[in-house]
Design a protein around this motif. Structure first.
Motif, PDB file in Angstrom:
ATOM      1  N   UNK A  81       3.193 125.633  83.160  1.00 56.08           N
ATOM      2  CA  UNK A  81       2.186 124.720  82.634  1.00 56.08           C
ATOM      3  C   UNK A  81       2.488 124.427  81.167  1.00 56.08           C
ATOM      4  N   UNK A  82       2.026 123.284  80.713  1.00 60.07           N
ATOM      5  CA  UNK A  82       2.132 122.939  79.297  1.00 60.07           C
ATOM      6  C   UNK A  82       0.954 122.047  78.952  1.00 60.07           C
ATOM      7  N   UNK A  83       0.538 122.123  77.693  1.00 59.87           N
ATOM      8  CA  UNK A  83      -0.506 121.207  77.265  1.00 59.87           C
ATOM      9  C   UNK A  83      -0.205 120.676  75.885  1.00 59.87           C
ATOM     10  N   UNK A  84      -0.702 119.482  75.636  1.00 55.11           N
ATOM     11  CA  UNK A  84      -0.540 118.857  74.327  1.00 55.11           C
ATOM     12  C   UNK A  84      -1.904 118.373  73.856  1.00 55.11           C
ATOM     13  N   UNK A  85      -2.114 118.441  72.548  1.00 55.90           N
ATOM     14  CA  UNK A  85      -3.395 118.077  71.944  1.00 55.90           C
ATOM     15  C   UNK A  85      -3.195 116.800  71.139  1.00 55.90           C
ATOM     16  N   UNK A  86      -4.099 115.834  71.328  1.00 51.25           N
ATOM     17  CA  UNK A  86      -3.982 114.536  70.663  1.00 51.25           C
ATOM     18  C   UNK A  86      -5.310 114.167  70.006  1.00 51.25           C
ATOM     19  N   UNK A  87      -5.214 113.412  68.925  1.00 50.60           N
ATOM     20  CA  UNK A  87      -6.416 112.874  68.297  1.00 50.60           C
ATOM     21  C   UNK A  87      -7.013 111.789  69.174  1.00 50.60           C
ATOM     22  N   UNK A  88      -8.310 111.541  68.981  1.00 55.46           N
ATOM     23  CA  UNK A  88      -9.003 110.460  69.677  1.00 55.46           C
ATOM     24  C   UNK A  88      -9.676 109.577  68.630  1.00 55.46           C
ATOM     25  N   UNK A  89     -10.111 108.403  69.020  1.00 51.24           N
ATOM     26  CA  UNK A  89     -10.848 107.559  68.070  1.00 51.24           C
ATOM     27  C   UNK A  89     -12.145 108.223  67.587  1.00 51.24           C
ATOM     28  N   UNK A  92     -14.713 113.743  66.030  1.00 56.19           N
ATOM     29  CA  UNK A  92     -14.975 115.139  66.371  1.00 56.19           C
ATOM     30  C   UNK A  92     -14.376 115.606  67.693  1.00 56.19           C
ATOM     31  N   UNK A  93     -13.573 114.768  68.345  1.00 53.61           N
ATOM     32  CA  UNK A  93     -13.033 115.116  69.665  1.00 53.61           C
ATOM     33  C   UNK A  93     -11.510 115.140  69.645  1.00 53.61           C
ATOM     34  N   UNK A  94     -10.967 115.974  70.523  1.00 54.34           N
ATOM     35  CA  UNK A  94      -9.514 116.047  70.752  1.00 54.34           C
ATOM     36  C   UNK A  94      -9.267 115.833  72.244  1.00 54.34           C
ATOM     37  N   UNK A  95      -8.157 115.171  72.566  1.00 48.80           N
ATOM     38  CA  UNK A  95      -7.748 114.970  73.964  1.00 48.80           C
ATOM     39  C   UNK A  95      -6.668 115.986  74.283  1.00 48.80           C
ATOM     40  N   UNK A  96      -6.838 116.699  75.386  1.00 47.04           N
ATOM     41  CA  UNK A  96      -5.872 117.711  75.801  1.00 47.04           C
ATOM     42  C   UNK A  96      -5.293 117.283  77.148  1.00 47.04           C
ATOM     43  N   UNK A  97      -3.985 117.158  77.213  1.00 48.54           N
ATOM     44  CA  UNK A  97      -3.299 116.793  78.451  1.00 48.54           C
ATOM     45  C   UNK A  97      -2.554 118.011  78.971  1.00 48.54           C
ATOM     46  N   UNK A 112      -1.395 116.799  86.820  1.00 48.50           N
ATOM     47  CA  UNK A 112      -1.670 116.500  85.413  1.00 48.50           C
ATOM     48  C   UNK A 112      -3.146 116.168  85.278  1.00 48.50           C
ATOM     49  N   UNK A 113      -3.807 116.795  84.309  1.00 44.06           N
ATOM     50  CA  UNK A 113      -5.210 116.493  84.061  1.00 44.06           C
ATOM     51  C   UNK A 113      -5.417 116.316  82.561  1.00 44.06           C
ATOM     52  N   UNK A 114      -6.477 115.625  82.220  1.00 43.23           N
ATOM     53  CA  UNK A 114      -6.844 115.393  80.827  1.00 43.23           C
ATOM     54  C   UNK A 114      -8.266 115.870  80.620  1.00 43.23           C
ATOM     55  N   UNK A 115      -8.483 116.568  79.507  1.00 42.95           N
ATOM     56  CA  UNK A 115      -9.837 116.977  79.164  1.00 42.95           C
ATOM     57  C   UNK A 115     -10.070 116.698  77.692  1.00 42.95           C
ATOM     58  N   UNK A 116     -11.331 116.695  77.313  1.00 38.88           N
ATOM     59  CA  UNK A 116     -11.714 116.463  75.921  1.00 38.88           C
ATOM     60  C   UNK A 116     -12.490 117.671  75.417  1.00 38.88           C
ATOM     61  N   UNK A 117     -12.209 118.030  74.163  1.00 41.26           N
ATOM     62  CA  UNK A 117     -12.901 119.169  73.573  1.00 41.26           C
ATOM     63  C   UNK A 117     -13.203 118.844  72.115  1.00 41.26           C
ATOM     64  N   UNK A 118     -14.322 119.358  71.675  1.00 37.75           N
ATOM     65  CA  UNK A 118     -14.691 119.167  70.265  1.00 37.75           C
ATOM     66  C   UNK A 118     -13.711 119.873  69.374  1.00 37.75           C
ATOM     67  N   UNK A 119     -13.488 119.290  68.209  1.00 37.12           N
ATOM     68  CA  UNK A 119     -12.638 119.922  67.200  1.00 37.12           C
ATOM     69  C   UNK A 119     -13.309 121.187  66.714  1.00 37.12           C
ATOM     70  N   UNK A 120     -12.505 122.215  66.415  1.00 35.86           N
ATOM     71  CA  UNK A 120     -13.120 123.429  65.865  1.00 35.86           C
ATOM     72  C   UNK A 120     -13.565 123.202  64.422  1.00 35.86           C
TER      73      UNK A 120
END
Length: 120
Positions: A81-89, A92-97, A112-120
């Motif tokens: 498995x691998x994941x990458x973290x990306x900024x969103x518009x 306060x949110x990040x996109x994780x693929x 492959x899935x995408x989720x969104x998580x709040x920035x720490x």
């Protein structure tokens, strides 16, 4: 003399039709078996991705610095498995693929899935 039976040509045509039907049936069952194997593999890979998504979603602050790839066992198979973290518009949110491949697998991920998580 009037005989009642099939001619040689009629028998050959009947056997030809029967052989075409038999070949089609064997081909269709082979395709079904291949599809079952692919769907089973895709289901296991999706479960690995969902497990990783649950870890990320419920993880503590600092999750963005976690290891970005690794392996997991599912159904006696090793998955990478691998994941990458990306900024969103949204500030306060990040996109994780998250992508999952069989061990040694190259090319397109099996899941492959995408989720969104709040920035720490």
């Amino acid at each position: 003399m009037n005989s009642r039976g099939f001619t040689l040509m009629e028998i050959i045509i009947a056997l030809l039709v029967l052989s075409v039907v038999a070949i089609s049936a064997v081909k269709a069952s082979g395709n079904a078996i291949g599809n079952i194997h692919y769907l089973k593999q895709q289901s296991f890979a999706h479960w690995v991705a969902m497990n990783k998504a649950a870890e990320i979603s419920s993880g503590p602050a600092g999750w963005e610095s976690w290891e970005r790839s690794g392996t997991a066992m599912m159904a006696d198979l090793q998955w990478v498995w691998s994941f990458s973290v990306h900024d969103t518009p949204e500030a306060g949110m990040r996109r994780v693929e998250i992508e999952v491949r069989p061990e040694g697998g190259r090319g397109e991920p099996v899941a492959a899935i995408t989720l969104f998580r709040r920035r720490p």
